[in-house]
Design a protein around this motif. Sequence first.
Motif, PDB file in Angstrom:
ATOM      1  N   SER A   1      57.887  32.864  59.519  1.00  0.00           N
ATOM      2  CA  SER A   1      57.711  31.586  58.832  1.00  0.00           C
ATOM      3  C   SER A   1      56.541  31.718  57.871  1.00  0.00           C
ATOM      4  O   SER A   1      55.718  32.640  57.982  1.00  0.00           O
ATOM      5  N   ARG A   2      56.431  30.805  56.937  1.00  0.00           N
ATOM      6  CA  ARG A   2      55.314  30.827  55.993  1.00  0.00           C
ATOM      7  C   ARG A   2      53.988  30.658  56.719  1.00  0.00           C
ATOM      8  O   ARG A   2      52.983  31.282  56.357  1.00  0.00           O
ATOM      9  N   ALA A   3      53.985  29.828  57.764  1.00  0.00           N
ATOM     10  CA  ALA A   3      52.746  29.611  58.523  1.00  0.00           C
ATOM     11  C   ALA A   3      52.325  30.890  59.242  1.00  0.00           C
ATOM     12  O   ALA A   3      51.147  31.265  59.242  1.00  0.00           O
TER      13      ALA A   3
ATOM     14  N   GLU B   1      66.548  28.701  59.633  1.00  0.00           N
ATOM     15  CA  GLU B   1      65.506  28.096  60.458  1.00  0.00           C
ATOM     16  C   GLU B   1      65.256  28.930  61.705  1.00  0.00           C
ATOM     17  O   GLU B   1      66.167  29.559  62.240  1.00  0.00           O
ATOM     18  N   ARG B   2      64.018  28.946  62.148  1.00  0.00           N
ATOM     19  CA  ARG B   2      63.662  29.678  63.357  1.00  0.00           C
ATOM     20  C   ARG B   2      64.347  29.036  64.555  1.00  0.00           C
ATOM     21  O   ARG B   2      64.331  27.815  64.728  1.00  0.00           O
ATOM     22  N   THR B   3      64.932  29.893  65.404  1.00  0.00           N
ATOM     23  CA  THR B   3      65.699  29.366  66.544  1.00  0.00           C
ATOM     24  C   THR B   3      64.830  29.133  67.776  1.00  0.00           C
ATOM     25  O   THR B   3      65.201  28.372  68.655  1.00  0.00           O
ATOM     26  N   ALA B   4      63.676  29.800  67.841  1.00  0.00           N
ATOM     27  CA  ALA B   4      62.810  29.616  69.007  1.00  0.00           C
ATOM     28  C   ALA B   4      62.336  28.168  69.073  1.00  0.00           C
ATOM     29  O   ALA B   4      61.871  27.620  68.078  1.00  0.00           O
ATOM     30  N   PRO B   5      62.438  27.517  70.261  1.00  0.00           N
ATOM     31  CA  PRO B   5      62.051  26.110  70.367  1.00  0.00           C
ATOM     32  C   PRO B   5      60.546  25.913  70.231  1.00  0.00           C
ATOM     33  O   PRO B   5      59.758  26.538  70.934  1.00  0.00           O
TER      34      PRO B   5
ATOM     35  N   LYS C   1      59.502  19.976  63.303  1.00  0.00           N
ATOM     36  CA  LYS C   1      60.629  20.462  62.506  1.00  0.00           C
ATOM     37  C   LYS C   1      60.683  21.989  62.548  1.00  0.00           C
ATOM     38  O   LYS C   1      59.659  22.653  62.401  1.00  0.00           O
ATOM     39  N   PRO C   2      61.876  22.562  62.765  1.00  0.00           N
ATOM     40  CA  PRO C   2      61.987  24.029  62.801  1.00  0.00           C
ATOM     41  C   PRO C   2      61.510  24.651  61.489  1.00  0.00           C
ATOM     42  O   PRO C   2      61.819  24.145  60.399  1.00  0.00           O
ATOM     43  N   ALA C   3      60.767  25.734  61.605  1.00  0.00           N
ATOM     44  CA  ALA C   3      60.240  26.412  60.420  1.00  0.00           C
ATOM     45  C   ALA C   3      61.312  27.294  59.789  1.00  0.00           C
ATOM     46  O   ALA C   3      62.165  27.860  60.477  1.00  0.00           O
ATOM     47  N   MET C   4      61.258  27.391  58.479  1.00  0.00           N
ATOM     48  CA  MET C   4      62.171  28.270  57.756  1.00  0.00           C
ATOM     49  C   MET C   4      61.612  29.695  57.762  1.00  0.00           C
ATOM     50  O   MET C   4      60.429  29.912  57.515  1.00  0.00           O
ATOM     51  N   VAL C   5      62.460  30.667  58.085  1.00  0.00           N
ATOM     52  CA  VAL C   5      62.041  32.069  58.144  1.00  0.00           C
ATOM     53  C   VAL C   5      62.316  32.739  56.801  1.00  0.00           C
ATOM     54  O   VAL C   5      63.383  32.558  56.205  1.00  0.00           O
ATOM     55  N   VAL C   6      61.336  33.514  56.335  1.00  0.00           N
ATOM     56  CA  VAL C   6      61.525  34.304  55.116  1.00  0.00           C
ATOM     57  C   VAL C   6      61.436  35.784  55.487  1.00  0.00           C
ATOM     58  O   VAL C   6      60.776  36.163  56.446  1.00  0.00           O
ATOM     59  N   ASP C   7      62.114  36.607  54.709  1.00  0.00           N
ATOM     60  CA  ASP C   7      62.135  38.043  54.985  1.00  0.00           C
ATOM     61  C   ASP C   7      62.354  38.791  53.675  1.00  0.00           C
ATOM     62  O   ASP C   7      62.718  38.186  52.649  1.00  0.00           O
TER      63      ASP C   7
END
Length: 378
Positions: free
Chosen positions: A42-44, A75-79, A83-89
């Motif tokens: 995630s960006r964070a 979106e990150r699947t880990a609970p 709001k679920p974080a968006m994953v970048v790669d």
Amino acid sequence: MEQSPFEAGRPLRRNRKVLPEQARAHNRSLVLQTLFHNGGMSRADLARATRLTRVSISDLVAELMEDGYVVETGERTAPRPGKPAMVVDLAHDAHRIVGIDLSGADAFTGAVLTLSGEIVARESVPQPSTPEARIDAVVSLAERLVALSQTPVLGVGVGTPGVVDDAGVVLAAPNFAWSGVDLDGILSEALHLPVIVANDANAAVLAEYTFGGARDDVLLVKVGRGVGSGLLAGGQPLVGARHTAGEIGHVTVGTDGGPACSCGKSGCLEAWLSVPALTERLAGVDESQRESVLRDAGERLGIALAPVVGALDLSEVVLAGPTELLEGVVAEQTRATLRARTLPVFHDDIRVRMTGQGPDIVLRGAAVMVLNAQLGVS
């Protein structure tokens, strides 16, 4: 968190301060490098890993997405709360890298690789017998590999035997009868793409360090048509003032003469240890004679390496080449000779091992060269 195929890899150490005008390019590379070695984030999480502000990360990710090097993967699947974080790669399939290995005993090989180092296509050509035909074969192989890529090519990396300067000119390659061959310029003109040319062993040691978990002070011996080595000291490549650091193939080993070498001398390490030389010496011998030949080769290698290990205080020697020749007797005798010829206690634990990268080590090293030159990733 999605993991990179090379999650255990490490970046080369940086040894220069970053000037203010270089900060943005450095931060772009830092983001790409972090994603390369850690996979999707995630960006964070990316901000925490790079120690950059979230605003800076958001800006840099947007820029890299626009340039086609980074993508959102969902979106990150880990609970987690909120709001679920968006994953970048990394956009692993948005670009390709062409890697070429000229160190084989009788063939030139090449591959098309993704940005994560996965080989998606291969080609090879028999090695021609004349200097000019060898150059033509390299150009033809490179053109075929570029044509095989289904996406834009980030660059072309070439690992070649011989002494290569910073501009990609092969200053001397005795086995190819090359002298002053501007391989970088020839390929750049033919392909209209960024090209990086380096000694094959120097390329291989980059792959071993980035992908293979080699130590910070390591010497990699590349055995193929010739014999050479690549060096890292404190995690930094060591090439020497004349670009000949690691050129151990034409060091004379022993005072008992020895076979003639392509460089014109007799008894060079290459004349004892190269694949063609060692294969010829092993032809038609029985098992006991085979072990004697291999022990002799390992001892000659240890004699050549002992001063280097002692002078640079190296902790590890990695062998890259045919396992049927180098693994076992040669590696064991090399270690025994190193221990016998270096300072006791301090070098008793010297490690001599085969690479885990297999025959693709130079191709992967060529990919590291392109990634580093074009994206600042290593």
